[in-house]
Design a protein around this motif. Structure first.
Motif: not given
Length: 765
Positions: A95, A70, A93, A52-53, A77-79
């Motif tokens: 939010s 991020s 992302f 997720d980065k 939060k997750k990409l």
């Protein structure tokens, strides 16, 4: 070409690889052993998502990854996903408010920054299927599912959607087009295809299901979107149907081309206008259960990955350990492009003193410039040698008092077999104009005959009895068929089987109504050449198992093609049919849908021509497809395309050719040309010849050699090298003739009415 490798048993092999045209080199391992998602190359850096980065690595010199944190605006939060336009990265992302946030990353400045005028794009974080970006930095986001009412509603899920996020932050739903779509008065829940802006979620009269991939073609400024039922293009205001298909495509934009992959079935490439290509000999397509997932183009080379392919020597199915493999294909050799214009080198009415009323049985000889053709009169039958260059004919053989019903030539063109009311006769083709009798057998009413691939072994159909002969003419087996109708036979010495097809009149018992429904069920059955024991069957279902597959089906033709597979022609009275499946169960889909002339929606009970390629080793259908006309004047309803007296053949590469009798109006009829001349107007029936690529993904051509109101049907077809030959009968009008054969002028039939009772002309192309 760069590739990511994940989930190897040997963890040291996981990571990022580079292909320089000669070999693969591992540039680095996975980032922190995280799974890799997304990959892009921007300004000599590779970018991937790991856990997720966003991570980056220099293409040259570096061996380790740099994490790109991020931004604080999304609270770490997750990409979810990213896309690049070659200079910037656009990332979706999660939010803090639970919706998606679209941010841009400057690869030169090394920082994330937001879309102007918006802290959130108001779209949910779940269900994202794909992203795309255009030249103006507008971003498109596709969702697999969309809530029916609003994004916060919990009332249930609707169909997929596509949203356009303008560079100023404005978000617009473009799924249904900016102008909505026109409803059909007959079926108000379905839109009219081609009327106003189309809705991706409800196309071609069929509910679309989940959205698939989207890709933007910068060369033509066109957005492409894949749904369960088609590939669509967005021109800025409307959606246009590129082609129909069954099941979502995985889309990739590479080297100015859109690549669409359909699991294990086909690869399509578009560079402005859609061109579907399939190299049938490529190992990409050798595994029934493998799935193509990712593709890229470098120069004239197409790279495709496939999962689920077993190691060499291991039976290919979905069970057990699987490996990922990457294949490359030279695109310069893939020139299978559909055409509406054909070149006819020979066309003639077959009528002269030698040949007063011929049939259409024919076969090409090795040199492609000569052919055998059978001529029947009221009192005798003759075998004629045709010179396809000069039009001259030579009488080779006559048999008084008998009629030939069928003819077959071996794949190596060394043996000719004739079947008729005299029985069966086989001949050695010793030279272009010389035959020698090998063996003969007297039998009543031989309707169909087939000779082996490279010997004089043969099978024939006498009434409902299949007779099986050795290559010396010994009757090995007499196999009586108890079926309602038996239509054709074939022999396959490679797999040691005799093949028979037809259909049965049966009844389906409906429990809840305490009644029975009549249904016709097609069958293909095979028997051992050695023992006459039953081997396998295809179709031939129990009528009580048919459920929603109750359309009548009939089997008419079986033939071993030059590629070694079993070719099949049948008919179905409507689209709810057993022909959708693999011939052994009623759940494994094998039909190939390419356009509205192969997708039998709005079909009612019209008789639809069906062609299939079947594995002769086990009887499983590899590919199947309908082909039929449509009546645009009556709501685009399907119309009839009959193959009761048709024929089928193939080239060694698997390219298929078959004939049919089509009602109005087949695909692109109004733009068909032969030798630069538009074909004649519709006269009640089109005798057609159709060709398709080996996987049925592209219809190479479909036409009729009508010159002026030609009404015809073609019963025999043969192909060898670069020559295609077909022949049949005409009932009205003129055909595209190059010159009359012999000295007698051809008898043209009246343009405006059918021929007198009992009289038909015969024509060969």
């Amino acid at each position: 070409v760069y590739a990511t490798v994940d989930d190897c048993t040997d963890a040291t092999l996981n990571g990022i690889y580079k292909f320089d045209g000669g070999a693969w080199t591992q540039l680095g391992a996975k980032p922190n052993n995280y799974g890799i998602h997304n990959v892009a190359v921007v300004d000599d850096k590779i970018y991937v998502i790991g856990h997720d980065k966003l991570y980056s690595m220099d293409v040259v010199g570096a061996t380790s990854w740099t994490v790109i944190p991020s931004p604080s605006v999304v609270g770490g939060k997750k990409l979810k996903k990213f896309i690049t336009n070659g200079s910037r990265i656009f990332g979706l992302f999660e939010s803090n408010n639970g919706n998606l946030r679209l941010l841009q990353y400057s690869t030169s400045g090394g920082n994330w920054f937001g879309v102007p005028g918006s802290t959130s794009i108001g779209l949910p974080t779940h269900g994202v299927s794909d992203m795309a970006v255009d030249k103006d930095r507008n971003v498109y986001v596709a969702f697999t599912w969309q809530f029916k009412d609003t994004w916060t509603s919990e009332s249930g899920y609707g169909k997929g959607a596509v949203y356009k996020i303008f560079r100023n932050g404005t978000v617009t739903d473009i799924t249904g087009g900016e102008g909505g779509y026109t409803q059909s008065s007959e079926k108000p829940q379905y839109p009219v295809v081609g009327a106003g802006a189309l809705d991706l979620r409800d196309m071609t009269g069929v509910k679309s299901g989940p959205m698939g991939d989207i890709e933007y073609d910068w060369g033509t400024n066109t957005l492409y979107a894949s749904t369960e039922h088609g590939l669509f293009s967005w021109d800025g205001s409307n959606w246009n149907l590129a082609f129909e298909h069954d099941g979502n495509r995985d889309l990739t934009y590479s080297a100015g081309s859109i690549i669409a992959m359909s699991g294990r079935r086909d690869v399509s490439i578009t560079t402005g206008t859609l061109t579907k290509m399939l190299p049938s000999s490529d190992p990409i397509f050798s595994c029934k259960y493998g799935r193509m997932k990712v593709a890229a183009i470098s120069g004239q080379t197409l790279f495709v990955t496939q999962n689920g392919k077993h190691l060499p020597g291991v039976v290919c199915d979905w069970r057990g350990g699987k490996v990922y493999e990457l294949y490359e294909t030279d695109l310069s050799s893939l020139n299978l492009i559909a055409t509406n214009s054909l070149t006819q080198t020979y066309g003639s009415y077959l009528e002269d003193a030698v040949n007063p009323a011929p049939t259409s049985a024919l076969a090409l000889l090795k040199n492609e410039t000569y052919a055998f053709q059978v001529a029947n009169t009221a009192t005798s039958t003759a075998l004629v040698l045709l010179d396809l260059v000069t039009g001259a004919s030579v009488l080779l053989w006559t048999l008084a008092g008998f009629v030939v019903n069928d003819m077959s030539i071996s794949l190596d063109r060394s043996v000719l077999a004739l079947g008729g009311d005299f029985g069966i006769q086989t001949f050695a083709v010793t030279s272009v104009d010389s035959l020698s009798l090998l063996w003969e057998y007297t039998a009543a009413s031989v309707r169909r005959v087939d000779v082996a691939q490279s010997s004089a072994a043969a099978v024939c159909l006498s009434d409902k009895t299949m007779l099986v002969f050795s290559e010396t003419g010994v009757l090995e087996h007499s196999i009586v068929q108890s079926d309602s109708y038996v239509s054709d036979v074939a022999i396959d010495t490679t797999n040691n089987i005799a093949i028979v097809t037809g259909f049965n009149n049966m009844f389906n018992y409906v429990t809840h109504e305490d009644m029975t429904n009549p249904v016709q069920v097609a069958f293909i059955k095979t028997f051992s050449l050695d023992t006459a024991q039953y081997q396998w069957r295809t179709y031939n279902y129990d009528p009580d198992d048919l459920d929603i597959n109750m359309a009548d089906t009939r089997g008419y033709r079986v033939e071993i093609g030059q590629d070694g597979t079993l070719l099949y022609l049948g008919e179905s009275a409507g689209g709810n049919t057993i022909y959708r499946w693999n011939g052994h169960d009623l759940s494994t889909t094998t039909w190939v849908l390419t356009d509205k002339y192969s997708h039998p929606y709005n079909s009612k009970s019209a008789h639809l021509a069906y062609v299939a390629r079947i594995d002769p080793a086990d009887g499983y259908v590899l590919f199947g497809q309908f082909y039929f006309p449509r009546l645009e004047s009556q709501g685009d309803i399907t119309n009839t395309n009959r193959i009761t007296d048709a024929d089928i053949t193939s080239l060694p590469d698997g390219t298929v050719f078959f004939t049919s009798r089509s009602s109005c109006c087949f695909s692109n009829r109004d733009v068909q040309e032969i030798n630069g001349t538009p074909i004649g107007g519709y006269a009640g029936q089109d005798g057609m010849v159709i060709s398709m690529t080996p996987d049925f993904s592209t219809r190479l051509f479909a036409t009729t050699p009508s010159k002026v109101h030609g009404r015809s049907s073609f019963h025999s077809i043969d192909v060898l090298g670069t020559t295609l030959l077909f022949a049949g009968s005409t009932q009205r009008g003129e055909m595209m003739d190059t010159a009359p054969r012999g000295t007698a002028a051809p008898r043209y039939i009246d343009h405006n009415s059918d021929s007198p009772q009992g009289y038909t002309g015969s024509f060969l192309v």
